[in-house]
Design an enzyme around this catalytic site. Structure first.
Site, PDB file in Angstrom:
ATOM      1  N   ARG A   1     -13.519  -2.162  10.533  1.00 22.01           N
ATOM      2  CA  ARG A   1     -12.438  -1.193  10.755  1.00 22.01           C
ATOM      3  C   ARG A   1     -11.458  -1.681  11.818  1.00 22.01           C
ATOM      4  NH1 ARG A   1     -15.554   4.663  10.044  1.00 22.01           N
ATOM      5  NH2 ARG A   1     -16.167   4.284   7.873  1.00 22.01           N
ATOM      6  N   ILE A   2     -11.949  -2.402  12.816  1.00 23.16           N
ATOM      7  CA  ILE A   2     -11.048  -2.966  13.819  1.00 23.16           C
ATOM      8  C   ILE A   2     -10.129  -3.998  13.167  1.00 23.16           C
ATOM      9  CG2 ILE A   2     -10.964  -4.490  15.837  1.00 23.16           C
ATOM     10  CD1 ILE A   2     -13.383  -2.993  16.927  1.00 23.16           C
TER      11      ILE A   2
ATOM     12  N   ILE B   1     -13.715   3.333  15.220  1.00 24.19           N
ATOM     13  CA  ILE B   1     -14.590   4.098  14.341  1.00 24.19           C
ATOM     14  C   ILE B   1     -13.841   5.128  13.503  1.00 24.19           C
ATOM     15  CG2 ILE B   1     -15.143   5.958  15.961  1.00 24.19           C
ATOM     16  CD1 ILE B   1     -17.646   4.089  13.688  1.00 24.19           C
ATOM     17  N   GLY B   2     -12.601   5.478  13.885  1.00 24.37           N
ATOM     18  CA  GLY B   2     -11.818   6.422  13.090  1.00 24.37           C
ATOM     19  C   GLY B   2     -11.550   7.750  13.774  1.00 24.37           C
TER      20      GLY B   2
ATOM     21  N   ILE C   1     -14.946   2.040  19.684  1.00 27.17           N
ATOM     22  CA  ILE C   1     -13.620   1.538  19.311  1.00 27.17           C
ATOM     23  C   ILE C   1     -13.559   1.302  17.807  1.00 27.17           C
ATOM     24  CG2 ILE C   1     -12.030  -0.415  19.587  1.00 27.17           C
ATOM     25  CD1 ILE C   1     -13.314  -0.844  22.382  1.00 27.17           C
TER      26      ILE C   1
ATOM     27  N   ASP D   1      -8.729  13.206  20.108  1.00 28.20           N
ATOM     28  CA  ASP D   1      -9.456  12.034  19.629  1.00 28.20           C
ATOM     29  C   ASP D   1     -10.217  11.338  20.763  1.00 28.20           C
ATOM     30  OD1 ASP D   1      -7.416  10.758  21.003  1.00 28.20           O
ATOM     31  OD2 ASP D   1      -6.699   9.577  19.299  1.00 28.20           O
TER      32      ASP D   1
ATOM     33  N   MET E   1      -9.271  -4.061  10.028  1.00 27.37           N
ATOM     34  CA  MET E   1      -8.384  -3.375   9.086  1.00 27.37           C
ATOM     35  C   MET E   1      -7.172  -2.771   9.778  1.00 27.37           C
ATOM     36  SD  MET E   1     -11.029  -1.477   6.468  1.00 27.37           S
ATOM     37  CE  MET E   1      -9.732  -0.447   5.819  1.00 27.37           C
TER      38      MET E   1
ATOM     39  N   SER F   1      -7.889   9.076  13.194  1.00 31.43           N
ATOM     40  CA  SER F   1      -7.689   9.455  11.788  1.00 31.43           C
ATOM     41  C   SER F   1      -8.310  10.814  11.495  1.00 31.43           C
ATOM     42  CB  SER F   1      -8.292   8.394  10.854  1.00 31.43           C
ATOM     43  OG  SER F   1      -7.630   7.157  10.993  1.00 31.43           O
TER      44      SER F   1
ATOM     45  N   GLU G   1      -5.180  10.031  22.649  1.00 32.97           N
ATOM     46  CA  GLU G   1      -5.250   9.279  23.894  1.00 32.97           C
ATOM     47  C   GLU G   1      -4.238   8.128  23.897  1.00 32.97           C
ATOM     48  OE1 GLU G   1      -8.682   6.953  24.827  1.00 32.97           O
ATOM     49  OE2 GLU G   1      -9.173   6.604  22.727  1.00 32.97           O
TER      50      GLU G   1
END
Length: 214
Positions: free
Chosen positions: A138-139, A15-16, A13, A86, A141, A19, A35
């Site tokens: 990242r979560i 991780i990008g 979860i 993704d 962000m 993107s 997804e």
């Protein structure tokens, strides 16, 4: 690669995955498959109480991912149109094994195999991985409200589960290339050179030789 490209991006979860899928979709002009996540009505409850809401959460994901892949196969892969996703539906077993109690997992596994026995398998996998600190950063962000209550211990275990899953995938599918990307050392969102390196790796497996990234 003689068959129509079907690239799946996997990893924990935050991780990008989405993107990177978007960027590869634009560069190679492949159809983008994303997804369904936030549309899951059980997800917020799941992060608050995993034991209580895991079966409903996993079944929602399974049914929706099955429908998405069924549509993708009919509308794109069977018409020789390349796809970058993704996720891949096989990830469902990672989460189900971790979150479901034994009796519910047995039922879930039976349904999973019935639904996925004819589903297309990606012919290239991109595996994004990183340390727990990077994943948590990242979560935070991206700021999804439903993810703010995820426990660090759950994310750490999930990262290990993904590592085990990808190692097993490479053994079971030795002819499917797996591109591993260390998220602690790579920022394909902000650093074009990092993105170019990934594009070159993908192009190498698509074409058999490296392509100079634009």
């Amino acid at each position: 690669m003689a068959e129509v490209p079907f690239i799946a991006i996997e990893g924990p979860i935050g991780i990008g995955k989405t993107s990177l899928a978007k960027k590869l979709s634009v560069h190679f002009d492949f159809h983008l498959l994303k997804e369904i996540v936030e549309e899951n009505p059980f997800l917020g409850k799941f992060y608050d109480d995993i034991d209580e809401w895991s079966f409903q959460t996993e079944m929602f994901f399974l049914c929706n991912r099955f429908k998405q892949l069924e549509d993708i196969e009919k509308k794109y892969l069977n018409r020789q149109k390349a796809v970058v996703a993704d996720y891949h539906i096989s990830k469902n077993m990672i989460f189900a094994k971790r979150t479901l109690q034994e009796d519910k997992f047995d039922k879930y596994e039976q349904i999973y195999h019935i639904l996925t026995k004819d589903m297309p398998v990606p012919n290239m996998m991109i595996y994004l991985h990183a340390s727990l600190d990077t994943i948590l950063k990242r979560i935070r962000m991206r700021g999804r409200d439903i993810e703010q209550n995820i426990k660090s211990s759950y994310l750490a275990q999930l990262a290990q589960d993904y590592e085990d899953y990808m190692n097993e995938f490479e053994v079971l599918h030795p002819n499917i290339p797996v591109i591993r990307i260390n998220g602690d050392e790579t920022d394909f969102v902000k650093q074009q050179n990092d993105l170019n390196r990934i594009i070159n790796q993908v192009a190498y497996h698509l074409n058999g030789n490296a392509e100079v990234a634009k």
